[in-house]
Design a protein around this motif. Structure first.
Motif, mmCIF file in Angstrom:
data_model
loop_
_atom_site.group_PDB
_atom_site.id
_atom_site.type_symbol
_atom_site.label_atom_id
_atom_site.label_comp_id
_atom_site.label_asym_id
_atom_site.label_seq_id
_atom_site.Cartn_x
_atom_site.Cartn_y
_atom_site.Cartn_z
ATOM 1 N N ASP A 298 0.630 3.947 1.585
ATOM 2 C CA ASP A 298 0.914 4.378 2.961
ATOM 3 C C ASP A 298 2.137 3.667 3.514
ATOM 4 O O ASP A 298 3.032 4.283 4.105
ATOM 5 C CB ASP A 298 -0.284 4.073 3.875
ATOM 6 C CG ASP A 298 -1.507 4.917 3.571
ATOM 7 O OD1 ASP A 298 -1.399 5.864 2.763
ATOM 8 O OD2 ASP A 298 -2.573 4.622 4.133
ATOM 9 N N GLU B 17 -13.565 3.164 0.831
ATOM 10 C CA GLU B 17 -13.344 3.384 2.260
ATOM 11 C C GLU B 17 -12.479 4.613 2.542
ATOM 12 O O GLU B 17 -12.393 5.055 3.682
ATOM 13 C CB GLU B 17 -12.700 2.145 2.880
ATOM 14 C CG GLU B 17 -13.582 0.895 2.782
ATOM 15 C CD GLU B 17 -12.914 -0.324 3.378
ATOM 16 O OE1 GLU B 17 -11.804 -0.175 3.947
ATOM 17 O OE2 GLU B 17 -13.493 -1.414 3.290
ATOM 18 N N ARG B 18 -11.828 5.150 1.477
ATOM 19 C CA ARG B 18 -10.944 6.311 1.651
ATOM 20 C C ARG B 18 -10.919 7.117 0.364
ATOM 21 O O ARG B 18 -10.295 6.694 -0.626
ATOM 22 C CB ARG B 18 -9.514 5.865 1.986
ATOM 23 C CG ARG B 18 -9.278 5.465 3.416
ATOM 24 C CD ARG B 18 -7.806 5.124 3.619
ATOM 25 N NE ARG B 18 -6.914 6.227 3.271
ATOM 26 C CZ ARG B 18 -5.578 6.124 3.326
ATOM 27 N NH1 ARG B 18 -5.005 4.985 3.685
ATOM 28 N NH2 ARG B 18 -4.826 7.162 3.011
ATOM 29 N N GLU B 19 -11.560 8.259 0.356
ATOM 30 C CA GLU B 19 -11.631 9.044 -0.869
ATOM 31 C C GLU B 19 -10.301 9.712 -1.228
ATOM 32 O O GLU B 19 -10.146 10.216 -2.342
ATOM 33 C CB GLU B 19 -12.715 10.121 -0.738
ATOM 34 C CG GLU B 19 -14.135 9.560 -0.734
ATOM 35 C CD GLU B 19 -15.173 10.651 -0.845
ATOM 36 O OE1 GLU B 19 -14.781 11.843 -0.897
ATOM 37 O OE2 GLU B 19 -16.371 10.321 -0.905
ATOM 38 N N ASP B 20 -9.352 9.713 -0.293
ATOM 39 C CA ASP B 20 -8.072 10.370 -0.576
ATOM 40 C C ASP B 20 -7.104 9.479 -1.344
ATOM 41 O O ASP B 20 -6.016 9.916 -1.733
ATOM 42 C CB ASP B 20 -7.406 10.856 0.717
ATOM 43 C CG ASP B 20 -7.081 9.717 1.679
ATOM 44 O OD1 ASP B 20 -7.769 8.670 1.610
ATOM 45 O OD2 ASP B 20 -6.164 9.885 2.500
ATOM 46 N N HIS C 84 0.849 -1.195 0.000
ATOM 47 C CA HIS C 84 0.000 0.000 0.000
ATOM 48 C C HIS C 84 0.885 1.245 0.000
ATOM 49 O O HIS C 84 1.957 1.271 0.619
ATOM 50 C CB HIS C 84 -0.894 -0.024 1.238
ATOM 51 C CG HIS C 84 -2.032 0.951 1.195
ATOM 52 N ND1 HIS C 84 -1.857 2.314 1.325
ATOM 53 C CD2 HIS C 84 -3.377 0.761 1.055
ATOM 54 C CE1 HIS C 84 -3.034 2.918 1.262
ATOM 55 N NE2 HIS C 84 -3.973 1.990 1.091
ATOM 56 N N ASP D 107 -11.039 4.776 -3.614
ATOM 57 C CA ASP D 107 -11.267 3.683 -2.669
ATOM 58 C C ASP D 107 -12.571 3.978 -1.927
ATOM 59 O O ASP D 107 -12.718 5.057 -1.356
ATOM 60 C CB ASP D 107 -10.091 3.607 -1.691
ATOM 61 C CG ASP D 107 -10.159 2.407 -0.767
ATOM 62 O OD1 ASP D 107 -11.282 1.974 -0.422
ATOM 63 O OD2 ASP D 107 -9.100 1.915 -0.363
ATOM 64 N N HIS E 136 -2.922 1.971 -4.266
ATOM 65 C CA HIS E 136 -3.672 3.021 -3.544
ATOM 66 C C HIS E 136 -2.893 4.330 -3.422
ATOM 67 O O HIS E 136 -2.656 4.836 -2.338
ATOM 68 C CB HIS E 136 -4.077 2.523 -2.149
ATOM 69 C CG HIS E 136 -4.987 1.334 -2.175
ATOM 70 N ND1 HIS E 136 -4.512 0.041 -2.297
ATOM 71 C CD2 HIS E 136 -6.345 1.238 -2.087
ATOM 72 C CE1 HIS E 136 -5.535 -0.817 -2.286
ATOM 73 N NE2 HIS E 136 -6.656 -0.113 -2.168
#
Length: 430
Positions: A280, A335-338, A278, A333, A320
């Motif tokens: 992150d 679950e996460r728009e960023d 990922h 995503d 991602h």
């Protein structure tokens, strides 16, 4: 009997005639060794004076580099040869004598070789790279045809751009503005809505003023697009496809890999599945490795990709990426728009990104919103938004850069050797 070098294994002990060029030669008072090539392969011709007589032996000794000949001889097995065979020459007819061939067996600089690319292609090394390129193309068609994909050819001249126009070649299309395609993706999405699973293979152009060993101005892309395929489905196709072409090259280009001195042990392990990292976690990893200059939200550069890839013995997906640094069409995503549902596939050994792919936005309102955020003309993309207006479905796709893949599998340092006639920032000749 006329034949070609790659067919001599079927004629051991027989007399054959091969049309060939002389790559190099060495001789003594009684024997001459001719390094011959015919496009299909390379073979050594052995000329023994006592067997052929004075006239043919002197003709062999006086042959100049890259002269073309018809060589007649007996095919012999030869365990010392990487090819496994040699030709016991009985007769030699000169077709054309080459004079002052510019690329001699001595060392030449890169610029000199690039200026003579039309001749450099004849060398053992370049021949091997082009054969590997051809095998990747052959295996690509086999993989997609076997798996139910339909080949579709998107246009090269386009009126809009999938990723903006800043790095596109502009031209006039009569009284309209047009661009050389940087990707066939948007058109492949339309094709997927008609045919389900499609792929394209063609040239793309990017006016990026880069001089790195990974960049070309004109390069070839394989771009599959698949209706009803979501993010994870897309990754599975990518890793299966890459695994297939790697194993096909290992199986069918063993001689060429050996000629290039390629360490095939590192390719033997390239089999699906591939690791996923990922974005992150990639940033955290890079910080731990001392890359303090990069922060969350930055795109990854070549040193960052290489550092991550070095931790694995297979290609690795980096997934991602932040929404803000990716094109308008990528699905966020849920679950996460960023971040978006995308992935870059990074090849081992410092060869960098070979695939970029994502799930595409299939919601009409969200796509219109993203076009607005990227300040793109909605009229230019009207046909593209209509794909979401009439029976929209989740769909995904990716693009593989052929030249980077060729460079990786061949083990060559620079992509300029992975395409017959490279177009670089300062090179349009030959």
């Amino acid at each position: 009997m006329k034949t070609t070098i790659n067919q001599v294994s079927g004629h051991v002990g027989q007399e054959v005639t091969i049309g060939a060029w002389l790559g190099n030669k060495r001789s003594s008072g009684k024997i001459a060794f001719l390094q011959l090539r015919d496009g299909s392969g390379f073979i050594q011709g052995v000329v023994v004076k006592s067997d052929v007589g004075e006239d043919i032996f002197q003709k062999a000794k006086s042959l100049t580099q890259e002269s073309s000949v018809f060589v007649t001889g007996i095919v012999k097995e030869d365990e010392r040869s990487p090819f496994g065979y040699e030709l016991e020459v009985k007769d030699l007819k000169v077709i054309h004598e080459s004079v002052d061939y510019p690329i001699t067996p001595k060392e030449h600089g890169t610029e000199f070789l690039m200026d003579h690319r039309h001749l450099w292609l004849r060398s053992n090394r370049q021949h091997a790279v082009m054969k590997i390129r051809n095998e990747i193309i052959r295996a690509t068609y086999e993989f997609f045809n076997t798996n139910g994909f339909v080949k579709v050819d998107p246009p090269i001249l386009t009126g809009s751009a999938p990723e903006g126009t800043s790095e596109l070649f502009h031209t006039k299309y009569f009284d309209e503005d047009a661009y050389l395609s940087q990707s066939g993706q948007l058109y492949m999405e339309a094709a997927a809505m008609a045919l389900g699973k499609v792929f394209s293979f063609g040239p793309t152009f990017r006016a990026e003023k880069s001089k790195t060993r990974r960049h070309l101005i004109e390069f070839w892309m394989i771009e599959p697009e698949m209706a009803f395929y979501e993010f994870e489905d897309n990754l599975v196709v990518q890793e299966e496809y890459v695994s297939f072409i790697v194993q096909s090259v290992l199986k069918n280009c063993r001689l060429e890999l050996t000629r290039l001195g390629r360490d095939t042990s590192v390719l033997e392990t390239i089999k699906a599945p591939f690791p996923r990292v990922h974005y992150d976690d990639a940033i955290k990893f890079l910080h731990e490795k001392g890359f303090t200059d990069i922060k969350w939200g930055d795109d990854l550069g070549a040193p960052h990709e290489t550092a991550i890839a070095e931790s694995y013995d297979k290609p690795v997906f980096i997934t991602h990426y932040p929404t803000a640094i990716k094109p308008f069409y990528m699905q966020p995503d849920p679950e996460r728009e960023d971040v978006v549902l995308c992935a870059d596939l990074i090849a081992p050994e410092g060869y960098g990104e070979i695939i970029g792919g994502s799930e595409r936005i299939h919601d009409l309102d969200l796509l219109k919103q993203r076009l607005d955020q990227h300040q793109l003309d909605p009229e230019a993309y009207k046909w593209y938004t209509e794909l979401r207006q009439y029976g929209s479905v989740p769909h995904s796709g990716f693009g593989l850069g052929l030249e980077r893949t060729v460079a990786w599998l061949s083990g060559v340092e620079h992509v300029r050797e992975s395409i017959p006639f490279p177009r670089l920032l300062n090179r349009l000749y030959p």
